[in-house]
Design an enzyme around this catalytic site. Structure first.
Site, PDB file in Angstrom:
ATOM      1  N   LYS A   1       0.816  -1.223   0.000  1.00 10.86           N
ATOM      2  CA  LYS A   1       0.000   0.000   0.000  1.00 10.86           C
ATOM      3  C   LYS A   1       0.843   1.263   0.000  1.00 10.86           C
ATOM      4  O   LYS A   1       0.338   2.343  -0.333  1.00 10.86           O
ATOM      5  CB  LYS A   1      -0.980  -0.009   1.176  1.00 10.86           C
ATOM      6  CG  LYS A   1      -2.066  -1.052   0.999  1.00 10.86           C
ATOM      7  CD  LYS A   1      -3.259  -0.824   1.891  1.00 10.86           C
ATOM      8  CE  LYS A   1      -4.381  -1.776   1.516  1.00 10.86           C
ATOM      9  NZ  LYS A   1      -5.389  -1.913   2.541  1.00 10.86           N
TER      10      LYS A   1
ATOM     11  N   LYS B   1      -8.616 -10.445  -8.740  1.00  9.44           N
ATOM     12  CA  LYS B   1      -9.767 -10.783  -7.902  1.00  9.44           C
ATOM     13  C   LYS B   1     -10.861  -9.728  -8.034  1.00  9.44           C
ATOM     14  O   LYS B   1     -10.586  -8.575  -8.381  1.00  9.44           O
ATOM     15  CB  LYS B   1      -9.348 -10.960  -6.443  1.00  9.44           C
ATOM     16  CG  LYS B   1      -8.961  -9.695  -5.713  1.00  9.44           C
ATOM     17  CD  LYS B   1      -8.894  -9.987  -4.208  1.00  9.44           C
ATOM     18  CE  LYS B   1      -9.007  -8.709  -3.428  1.00  9.44           C
ATOM     19  NZ  LYS B   1      -9.467  -8.894  -2.063  1.00  9.44           N
TER      20      LYS B   1
ATOM     21  N   LYS C   1     -13.573  -4.153  -4.731  1.00  9.15           N
ATOM     22  CA  LYS C   1     -14.150  -2.813  -4.796  1.00  9.15           C
ATOM     23  C   LYS C   1     -13.061  -1.766  -5.013  1.00  9.15           C
ATOM     24  O   LYS C   1     -13.317  -0.663  -5.433  1.00  9.15           O
ATOM     25  CB  LYS C   1     -14.936  -2.501  -3.536  1.00  9.15           C
ATOM     26  CG  LYS C   1     -14.054  -2.460  -2.314  1.00  9.15           C
ATOM     27  CD  LYS C   1     -14.819  -2.106  -1.074  1.00  9.15           C
ATOM     28  CE  LYS C   1     -13.924  -2.155   0.137  1.00  9.15           C
ATOM     29  NZ  LYS C   1     -13.706  -3.495   0.672  1.00  9.15           N
TER      30      LYS C   1
HETATM   31  P1  ADP Z   1     -11.758  -5.541  -1.393  1.00  4.39           P
HETATM   32  O1  ADP Z   1     -10.606  -6.257  -2.042  1.00  4.39           O
HETATM   33  O2  ADP Z   1     -12.962  -5.535  -2.245  1.00  4.39           O
HETATM   34  O3  ADP Z   1     -11.342  -4.168  -0.891  1.00  4.39           O
HETATM   35  P2  ADP Z   1     -11.568  -6.347   1.330  1.00  4.39           P
HETATM   36  O4  ADP Z   1     -10.076  -6.323   1.259  1.00  4.39           O
HETATM   37  O5  ADP Z   1     -12.254  -5.275   2.097  1.00  4.39           O
HETATM   38  O6  ADP Z   1     -12.155  -6.397  -0.136  1.00  4.39           O
HETATM   39  O7  ADP Z   1     -11.986  -7.771   1.867  1.00  4.39           O
HETATM   40  C1  ADP Z   1     -13.003  -8.016   2.820  1.00  4.39           C
HETATM   41  C2  ADP Z   1     -13.152  -9.505   2.980  1.00  4.39           C
HETATM   42  O8  ADP Z   1     -13.671 -10.087   1.776  1.00  4.39           O
HETATM   43  C3  ADP Z   1     -11.846 -10.235   3.265  1.00  4.39           C
HETATM   44  O9  ADP Z   1     -12.091 -11.277   4.180  1.00  4.39           O
HETATM   45  C4  ADP Z   1     -11.454 -10.821   1.924  1.00  4.39           C
HETATM   46  O10 ADP Z   1     -10.695 -12.005   2.074  1.00  4.39           O
HETATM   47  C5  ADP Z   1     -12.802 -11.083   1.271  1.00  4.39           C
HETATM   48  N1  ADP Z   1     -12.712 -10.898  -0.182  1.00  4.39           N
HETATM   49  C6  ADP Z   1     -12.487  -9.728  -0.822  1.00  4.39           C
HETATM   50  N2  ADP Z   1     -12.480  -9.895  -2.160  1.00  4.39           N
HETATM   51  C7  ADP Z   1     -12.705 -11.225  -2.361  1.00  4.39           C
HETATM   52  C8  ADP Z   1     -12.811 -12.038  -3.527  1.00  4.39           C
HETATM   53  N3  ADP Z   1     -12.715 -11.525  -4.745  1.00  4.39           N
HETATM   54  N4  ADP Z   1     -13.047 -13.352  -3.376  1.00  4.39           N
HETATM   55  C9  ADP Z   1     -13.161 -13.885  -2.132  1.00  4.39           C
HETATM   56  N5  ADP Z   1     -13.066 -13.189  -0.998  1.00  4.39           N
HETATM   57  C10 ADP Z   1     -12.848 -11.872  -1.096  1.00  4.39           C
END
Ligand code: ADP
Ligand code: TRP
Length: 344
Positions: free
Chosen positions: A119, A210, A213
């Site tokens: 980051k 992946k 958001k």
């Molecule tokens: P993002 O990548 O959308 O910002 P976060 O980092 O806030 O998501 O992740 C929140 C939770 O959702 C975590 O436990 C993460 O492992 C899960 N998560 C996020 N994106 C995915 C994905 N594409 N597939 C499976 N689990 C996910």
């Protein structure tokens, strides 16, 4: 409250998407079903961790409540007496313990954290906050305050769990073995959570990445607030490949494999079983139609449940958990304050 503690964070900011639901919300609800009765479950919102990525501050407070409602719509049981749902910033001991722990964690340790490196990579020193740097210490405080042995999180959080263990061992070494509960080591955590390497839903547009958001990828991301029709359209125009035959192979056919994975999780069948039914078929359109239809069914039911949620009941659960957890956390904080010489 003498049951062993399972503790996990429910990310607060940003809109939740299908990847969050299938990868985080569903496993958490399964955990609640599997372990309630024998364990205390602390499911808390790490809202003070929200500022480490850019956010809209005027939306944060409401977004936390809105996102919690989505966990409830996904099946999180508010009536469960072993489950406590609370916001980190409502239990001031998290911040106080962080300040103490900061003095037992080393500069070099925090600089080595992959999440920090990723980051802060390429950013100017003046735009990397001390909050981002200190993120793992606040996370260690979240865990150590409640004596949690079990902390089910994704692989991306592994280093933070290991750091928490190191800090707890270091402090116990200095102040006595009884002071802090050391969380179980990573291998055991993975076995306990029973989700192997975890699920990773891919972007429908760029299936090498992946679903997230954080990436500006509206066509590749199904938000839990998308209309069922719009979500179905995104599935129908998902990127696949030119191999012309369906196989589950995340490397060679990430798009098709992603669709099989989504389908399996939505209908609650193992991905191997679902793959058997589609293996070798040549019509990608049929697979997309089947997935789109399940996504529509899921979102329609999910959004109906969401509309029916009693927000007052959720707020009562939050406030009663926060009331109790303030007390639990203060007791442990006091013991630590005594050990380090701040209290008699
Ligand atoms: P993002 O990548 O959308 O910002 P976060 O980092 O806030 O998501 O992740 C929140 C939770 O959702 C975590 O436990 C993460 O492992 C899960 N998560 C996020 N994106 C995915 C994905 N594409 N597939 C499976 N689990 C996910
Ligand atoms: N860092 C975790 C994540 O990004 C969220 C979190 C904060 C957490 N504090 C925690 C998870 C304590 C488990 C325990 O997903």
């Amino acid at each position: 409250m003498s049951k062993p503690v399972i503790l996990t964070g429910l990310r607060a900011n940003g809109e939740l998407h299908l990847g969050n639901y299938l990868g985080a919300i569903l496993p958490m609800i399964e955990l609640q079903k599997k372990y309630a009765g024998k364990y205390q479950l602390n499911m808390f919102v790490p809202d003070l961790h929200s500022f480490t990525t850019p956010i809209e501050h005027d939306k944060l407070y409401l977004q936390i409540v809105q996102n919690l409602k989505k966990y409830v719509a996904g099946g999180l049981d508010l009536d469960n007496e072993d489950t406590y749902i609370y916001r980190q910033s409502y239990v001031a001991a998290h911040s106080e313990l962080t300040i103490i722990l900061n003095n037992f964690v080393y500069y070099g340790e925090l600089q080595r954290m992959t999440q920090f490196k990723e980051k802060s990579d390429g950013a100017k020193d003046t735009s990397i906050s001390a909050g981002l740097y200190d993120y793992p210490v606040l996370m260690a405080a979240d865990i150590l305050l409640y004596g949690a042995e079990w902390v089910p999180v994704g692989e991306d959080q592994r280093q933070h769990i290991e750091l928490t263990r190191d800090v707890a061992l270091r402090i116990n070494n200095k102040f006595g073995e009884e002071l802090l509960t050391v969380p179980a080591e990573w291998k055991k955590q993975v076995e306990f959570a029973g989700r192997g390497d975890g699920v990773r839903i891919r972007s429908l547009r760029n299936p090498e990445k992946k679903m997230s958001k954080s990436i500006d990828d509206p066509a590749g991301t199904i938000l839990l607030s998308d209309t069922p029709e719009a979500a179905a359209k995104k599935i129908m125009s998902a990127t696949t490949d030119s191999q012309g035959e369906i196989h589950f192979d995340l490397k060679a056919q990430p798009g098709v494999s992603n669709l099989l994975q989504i389908l399996a999780l939505l209908i609650g069948e193992p991905v191997d079983e679902v793959t058997k039914k589609w293996e070798g078929k040549t019509n990608y359109g049929d697979l997309k139609t089947a997935v789109a239809s399940e996504v529509k069914v899921f979102l329609t039911a999910f959004q109906k449940k969401l509309d029916a949620i009693d927000e007052a009941e959720l707020m009562r659960k939050l406030e009663s958990s926060e009331f109790l957890m303030r007390d639990v956390a203060l007791q442990r904080l006091y013991r630590i304050q005594q050990a380090v010489g701040l209290r008699p």
